[in-house]
Write a protein that holds these residues in place. Structure first.
Motif, PDB file in Angstrom:
ATOM      1  N   TYR A  54     -34.569 -17.712  -4.829  1.00  0.00           N
ATOM      2  CA  TYR A  54     -35.377 -16.623  -4.275  1.00  0.00           C
ATOM      3  C   TYR A  54     -36.695 -16.620  -5.041  1.00  0.00           C
ATOM      4  CZ  TYR A  54     -31.048 -15.198  -2.073  1.00  0.00           C
ATOM      5  OH  TYR A  54     -29.908 -15.176  -1.311  1.00  0.00           O
ATOM      6  N   THR A  55     -37.800 -16.793  -4.318  1.00  0.00           N
ATOM      7  CA  THR A  55     -39.085 -17.025  -4.962  1.00  0.00           C
ATOM      8  C   THR A  55     -40.180 -16.090  -4.472  1.00  0.00           C
ATOM      9  OG1 THR A  55     -39.820 -18.607  -3.290  1.00  0.00           O
ATOM     10  CG2 THR A  55     -38.579 -19.499  -5.146  1.00  0.00           C
ATOM     11  N   LYS A  56     -41.245 -16.082  -5.261  1.00  0.00           N
ATOM     12  CA  LYS A  56     -42.542 -15.530  -4.862  1.00  0.00           C
ATOM     13  C   LYS A  56     -43.469 -16.739  -4.858  1.00  0.00           C
ATOM     14  CE  LYS A  56     -43.818 -12.610  -7.822  1.00  0.00           C
ATOM     15  NZ  LYS A  56     -44.213 -11.619  -8.794  1.00  0.00           N
ATOM     16  N   CYS A  96     -41.079 -19.936 -10.705  1.00  0.00           N
ATOM     17  CA  CYS A  96     -40.583 -20.365  -9.388  1.00  0.00           C
ATOM     18  C   CYS A  96     -40.919 -21.834  -9.157  1.00  0.00           C
ATOM     19  CB  CYS A  96     -41.206 -19.519  -8.271  1.00  0.00           C
ATOM     20  SG  CYS A  96     -40.851 -17.755  -8.386  1.00  0.00           S
ATOM     21  N   THR A  97     -42.172 -22.173  -9.399  1.00  0.00           N
ATOM     22  CA  THR A  97     -42.633 -23.546  -9.188  1.00  0.00           C
ATOM     23  C   THR A  97     -41.885 -24.518 -10.086  1.00  0.00           C
ATOM     24  OG1 THR A  97     -44.816 -22.741  -8.561  1.00  0.00           O
ATOM     25  CG2 THR A  97     -44.661 -25.054  -9.247  1.00  0.00           C
ATOM     26  N   ASP A 120     -38.288 -16.765   0.382  1.00  0.00           N
ATOM     27  CA  ASP A 120     -39.469 -16.049  -0.097  1.00  0.00           C
ATOM     28  C   ASP A 120     -39.180 -14.544  -0.060  1.00  0.00           C
ATOM     29  OD1 ASP A 120     -41.923 -14.797  -0.470  1.00  0.00           O
ATOM     30  OD2 ASP A 120     -43.001 -16.095   0.927  1.00  0.00           O
ATOM     31  N   ILE A 121     -39.072 -13.921  -1.237  1.00  0.00           N
ATOM     32  CA  ILE A 121     -38.746 -12.494  -1.276  1.00  0.00           C
ATOM     33  C   ILE A 121     -39.936 -11.607  -0.937  1.00  0.00           C
ATOM     34  CG2 ILE A 121     -36.778 -12.740  -2.835  1.00  0.00           C
ATOM     35  CD1 ILE A 121     -38.643 -11.799  -5.131  1.00  0.00           C
ATOM     36  N   THR A 122     -41.130 -12.207  -0.810  1.00  0.00           N
ATOM     37  CA  THR A 122     -42.292 -11.403  -0.427  1.00  0.00           C
ATOM     38  C   THR A 122     -42.390 -11.226   1.079  1.00  0.00           C
ATOM     39  OG1 THR A 122     -43.845 -13.271  -0.326  1.00  0.00           O
ATOM     40  CG2 THR A 122     -43.572 -12.168  -2.469  1.00  0.00           C
ATOM     41  N   GLU A 163     -28.737  -5.449  -5.196  1.00  0.00           N
ATOM     42  CA  GLU A 163     -27.372  -5.942  -5.377  1.00  0.00           C
ATOM     43  C   GLU A 163     -27.205  -6.713  -6.690  1.00  0.00           C
ATOM     44  OE1 GLU A 163     -24.100  -8.627  -3.004  1.00  0.00           O
ATOM     45  OE2 GLU A 163     -25.562  -7.508  -1.837  1.00  0.00           O
ATOM     46  N   LEU A 164     -28.160  -7.612  -6.978  1.00  0.00           N
ATOM     47  CA  LEU A 164     -28.055  -8.404  -8.204  1.00  0.00           C
ATOM     48  C   LEU A 164     -28.718  -7.723  -9.397  1.00  0.00           C
ATOM     49  CD1 LEU A 164     -28.662 -12.032  -6.852  1.00  0.00           C
ATOM     50  CD2 LEU A 164     -26.486 -10.844  -7.226  1.00  0.00           C
ATOM     51  N   GLY A 165     -29.674  -6.824  -9.139  1.00  0.00           N
ATOM     52  CA  GLY A 165     -30.302  -6.050 -10.200  1.00  0.00           C
ATOM     53  C   GLY A 165     -31.452  -6.734 -10.923  1.00  0.00           C
ATOM     54  N   TYR A 166     -32.071  -7.729 -10.303  1.00  0.00           N
ATOM     55  CA  TYR A 166     -33.159  -8.448 -10.955  1.00  0.00           C
ATOM     56  C   TYR A 166     -34.516  -7.907 -10.529  1.00  0.00           C
ATOM     57  CZ  TYR A 166     -29.626 -11.889 -12.245  1.00  0.00           C
ATOM     58  OH  TYR A 166     -28.520 -12.511 -12.747  1.00  0.00           O
ATOM     59  N   SER A 167     -35.494  -8.044 -11.430  1.00  0.00           N
ATOM     60  CA  SER A 167     -36.860  -7.630 -11.113  1.00  0.00           C
ATOM     61  C   SER A 167     -37.865  -8.750 -11.371  1.00  0.00           C
ATOM     62  CB  SER A 167     -37.246  -6.395 -11.935  1.00  0.00           C
ATOM     63  OG  SER A 167     -37.171  -6.685 -13.316  1.00  0.00           O
ATOM     64  N   GLN A 168     -37.380  -9.941 -11.701  1.00  0.00           N
ATOM     65  CA  GLN A 168     -38.237 -11.082 -11.995  1.00  0.00           C
ATOM     66  C   GLN A 168     -37.817 -12.280 -11.158  1.00  0.00           C
ATOM     67  OE1 GLN A 168     -37.899 -12.443 -16.042  1.00  0.00           O
ATOM     68  NE2 GLN A 168     -39.343 -14.107 -15.778  1.00  0.00           N
ATOM     69  N   ALA A 169     -38.801 -12.951 -10.573  1.00  0.00           N
ATOM     70  CA  ALA A 169     -38.543 -14.185  -9.838  1.00  0.00           C
ATOM     71  C   ALA A 169     -38.786 -15.367 -10.776  1.00  0.00           C
ATOM     72  CB  ALA A 169     -39.455 -14.270  -8.622  1.00  0.00           C
ATOM     73  N   PRO A 170     -38.148 -16.487 -10.521  1.00  0.00           N
ATOM     74  CA  PRO A 170     -37.216 -16.716  -9.440  1.00  0.00           C
ATOM     75  C   PRO A 170     -35.840 -16.144  -9.767  1.00  0.00           C
ATOM     76  CG  PRO A 170     -37.321 -18.671 -10.805  1.00  0.00           C
ATOM     77  CD  PRO A 170     -38.340 -17.687 -11.359  1.00  0.00           C
ATOM     78  N   VAL A 171     -35.077 -15.943  -8.721  1.00  0.00           N
ATOM     79  CA  VAL A 171     -33.669 -15.627  -8.875  1.00  0.00           C
ATOM     80  C   VAL A 171     -32.911 -16.803  -8.281  1.00  0.00           C
ATOM     81  CG1 VAL A 171     -31.780 -14.106  -8.196  1.00  0.00           C
ATOM     82  CG2 VAL A 171     -34.003 -13.126  -8.811  1.00  0.00           C
TER      83      VAL A 171
END
Length: 85
Positions: free
Chosen positions: A5-7, A14-15, A32-34, A46-54
């Motif tokens: 899961y990327t921005k 992510c890259t 793309d989460i955006t 659900e997963l609780g993350y706030s930073q990409a990538p996941v």
């Protein structure tokens, strides 16, 4: 199955994560989460993350996931996938 899961804009982690999996010949599905609200809610709520990538790696019904650039975890997944285990 491996999903990243990327921005797409300005996300070094992510890259780099995608580059490492690509260089190792490990296929992945990129989301793309955006632009995908359902995916954004999945990684944040659900997963609780706030930073990409996941990165979500699912093998034999066991799910492993993490957030951010994590070379150690990437190496683990590469080893599992390329060994066929």
């Amino acid at each position: 199955m491996l999903t990243i899961y990327t921005k797409p804009k300005g996300c070094f982690g992510c890259t780099k994560t995608k580059q490492l999996f690509t260089a190792a010949g490990v296929p992945f599905h990129e989301v793309d989460i955006t632009t995908n609200e359902e995916a954004f809610l999945y990684v944040t709520e659900e997963l609780g993350y706030s930073q990409a990538p996941v990165v979500v790696f699912d093998k034999d019904g066991t799910e492993n996931h993490w957030s951010g650039l994590n070379p150690g975890k990437i190496d683990q997944v590469i080893a599992i996938v390329t060994s066929g285990n």
